[in-house]
Design a protein around this motif. Structure first.
Motif, PDB file in Angstrom:
ATOM      1  N   ILE A 191       1.165 -30.690 -29.725  1.00  0.00           N
ATOM      2  CA  ILE A 191       2.319 -31.804 -29.489  1.00  0.00           C
ATOM      3  C   ILE A 191       1.623 -33.238 -29.527  1.00  0.00           C
ATOM      4  CG2 ILE A 191       3.873 -32.654 -28.037  1.00  0.00           C
ATOM      5  CD1 ILE A 191       2.475 -29.189 -27.504  1.00  0.00           C
ATOM      6  N   GLY A 209       8.339 -35.309 -23.908  1.00  0.00           N
ATOM      7  CA  GLY A 209       6.936 -34.776 -24.004  1.00  0.00           C
ATOM      8  C   GLY A 209       6.835 -33.371 -23.269  1.00  0.00           C
ATOM      9  N   THR A 210       7.228 -33.596 -21.976  1.00  0.00           N
ATOM     10  CA  THR A 210       7.111 -32.397 -21.183  1.00  0.00           C
ATOM     11  C   THR A 210       7.945 -31.147 -21.493  1.00  0.00           C
ATOM     12  OG1 THR A 210       6.773 -34.119 -19.390  1.00  0.00           O
ATOM     13  CG2 THR A 210       7.524 -31.463 -18.530  1.00  0.00           C
ATOM     14  N   ILE A 267       5.955 -29.568 -24.445  1.00  0.00           N
ATOM     15  CA  ILE A 267       5.101 -28.687 -24.191  1.00  0.00           C
ATOM     16  C   ILE A 267       5.362 -27.250 -23.358  1.00  0.00           C
ATOM     17  CG2 ILE A 267       3.145 -28.639 -22.459  1.00  0.00           C
ATOM     18  CD1 ILE A 267       2.773 -31.572 -22.766  1.00  0.00           C
ATOM     19  N   THR A 268       6.586 -27.544 -22.622  1.00  0.00           N
ATOM     20  CA  THR A 268       7.078 -26.297 -22.261  1.00  0.00           C
ATOM     21  C   THR A 268       7.565 -25.260 -23.292  1.00  0.00           C
ATOM     22  OG1 THR A 268       7.935 -27.610 -20.316  1.00  0.00           O
ATOM     23  CG2 THR A 268       8.870 -25.543 -20.700  1.00  0.00           C
ATOM     24  N   ALA A 288       6.540 -25.379 -26.402  1.00  0.00           N
ATOM     25  CA  ALA A 288       5.153 -24.677 -27.359  1.00  0.00           C
ATOM     26  C   ALA A 288       4.403 -23.564 -26.298  1.00  0.00           C
ATOM     27  CB  ALA A 288       4.253 -25.918 -27.437  1.00  0.00           C
ATOM     28  N   LEU A 289       4.725 -23.671 -24.672  1.00  0.00           N
ATOM     29  CA  LEU A 289       3.934 -22.362 -24.104  1.00  0.00           C
ATOM     30  C   LEU A 289       4.641 -21.190 -24.178  1.00  0.00           C
ATOM     31  CD1 LEU A 289       3.136 -24.837 -20.873  1.00  0.00           C
ATOM     32  CD2 LEU A 289       1.361 -23.709 -22.507  1.00  0.00           C
ATOM     33  N   VAL A 302      -1.892 -23.794 -27.269  1.00  0.00           N
ATOM     34  CA  VAL A 302      -1.185 -25.180 -27.536  1.00  0.00           C
ATOM     35  C   VAL A 302      -2.216 -26.253 -27.345  1.00  0.00           C
ATOM     36  CG1 VAL A 302       0.661 -26.347 -26.084  1.00  0.00           C
ATOM     37  CG2 VAL A 302       1.001 -24.158 -26.666  1.00  0.00           C
ATOM     38  N   VAL A 359      -2.607 -30.609 -26.946  1.00  0.00           N
ATOM     39  CA  VAL A 359      -1.757 -32.037 -26.947  1.00  0.00           C
ATOM     40  C   VAL A 359      -2.632 -33.043 -27.187  1.00  0.00           C
ATOM     41  CG1 VAL A 359      -0.273 -31.081 -25.045  1.00  0.00           C
ATOM     42  CG2 VAL A 359      -2.253 -32.257 -24.476  1.00  0.00           C
TER      43      VAL A 359
END
Length: 332
Positions: A136, A277-278, A281-282, A284-285, A291, A293
């Protein structure tokens, strides 16, 4: 006092203390001077870059650079035990209206959109990968002059946010874009600035956003813009098959589970919506094996550093805005 009552009088405190002690082991509470291992949100307090023994055994024999299947979920479970409870095989994109609490009018709009977009995956090549490495790319000025472009392009899936440009900054941010996640106010407004071969991924935060998306999908004239907090794109140069709706589950999980914002009776609302962005990331996890960043975080100690890698605004602007609002609050 009767003997039976005396017995209960003694047993009850012992049972309560036993329950507290047992629960503390399960919930990682701070008991009798013992230093807590986890914070109030459930994350490990002392993060260690070294892998737990079980992960060393599982991934230690892989060749250097090889994708590690299930690595992100395993590492998350090690630093955040609750992740095992909330981790689900959650699809990246919306493919149906099941399990979403929406108004009837919004449901109809989404149904119409899905009937046109029809595709719900990353594409045949990426969907067929047995192990996916995702990155990300944030918009922070911390990316400037780092020459990370080639390393970013090495990932299978490169996720970018809102209108952050690529052209002119490829040495630092790479050339590859797999997904560009955005909402109406953050979408690129100049059609020539869109990259080729990337999916337009829509993240909705309010019902009006879906009306905007419908107009973009069907190439309609933009109408009803008074509900947005800034100007929005009038067109998106993508075919319906290149447009996706991000699963709103990731917004909810990022807000309530990872950040720990107020539940508000389980509803998203003012004050409990995480950054895009958060959310990325969530997502992608849950859907990537590895993962990474880049471009997240701000160097507050360097006032002349750029706020975003593509702008001339400096970090000092944040300090000035913060001081302004503090003065207004204290003087109110």
């Amino acid at each position: 006092m009767k003997p039976a009552h005396k017995l209960l009088f003694v047993l009850c405190p012992m049972l309560v203390l036993g329950f507290i002690y047992y629960s503390s082991g399960k919930l990682h509470l701070h008991v009798w001077g013992q230093k807590p291992l986890f914070d109030n949100q459930g994350f490990l307090l002392n993060l260690d870059t070294r892998l737990p023994p079980e992960l060393v055994y599982k991934y230690g024999n892989l060749s250097e650079g090889a994708c590690k299947p299930g690595y992100a979920a395993a590492k998350m479970s090690a630093i955040y035990p609750k992740y095992e409870q909330i981790s689900l095989l959650t699809g990246v994109f919306v493919s149906s209206l099941c399990s979403f609490l929406l108004s009837l009018s919004t449901e109809r709009i989404i149904d119409v959109i899905l009937s046109a977009t029809k595709n719900y995956g990353l594409g045949p090549d990426l969907d067929s990968l047995s192990c996916k490495r995702c990155i990300i790319v944030g918009n922070g000025g911390i990316l400037s002059n780092k020459s990370l472009g080639s390393r970013i392009d090495d990932y299978d899936v490169v996720i970018r946010l809102n209108e952050a440009p690529v052209s002119g900054y490829t040495r630092d941010v790479g050339t590859k874009t797999t997904l560009r996640i955005t909402y109406p106010e953050g979408a690129i407004q100049k059609t020539e600035s869109y990259e080729k071969d990337s999916l337009f991924v829509f993240s909705a935060f309010k019902p009006l956003d879906f009306k905007w998306l419908r107009q973009m999908v069907f190439k309609e004239k933009l109408q009803g813009t008074e509900g947005f907090w800034k100007s929005v794109a009038h067109s998106v140069p993508r075919q319906p098959s290149e447009i996706r709706i991000l699963n709103p589950y990731f917004i909810q999980e990022a807000a309530f589970q990872f950040i720990g914002l107020p539940q508000n009776n389980g509803l998203m609302g003012k004050g409990n919506i995480p950054t895009l962005g958060t959310v990325a990331i969530t997502m992608a996890l849950h859907n990537c094996d590895e993962v990474a960043v880049a471009g997240f975080g701000y160097d507050m100690n360097t006032p002349h550093a750029p706020l975003h890698y593509y702008e001339t605004v400096k970090m000092s602007a944040i300090k000035e805005v913060t001081q302004f609002f503090r003065s207004r609050c204290f003087n109110a």
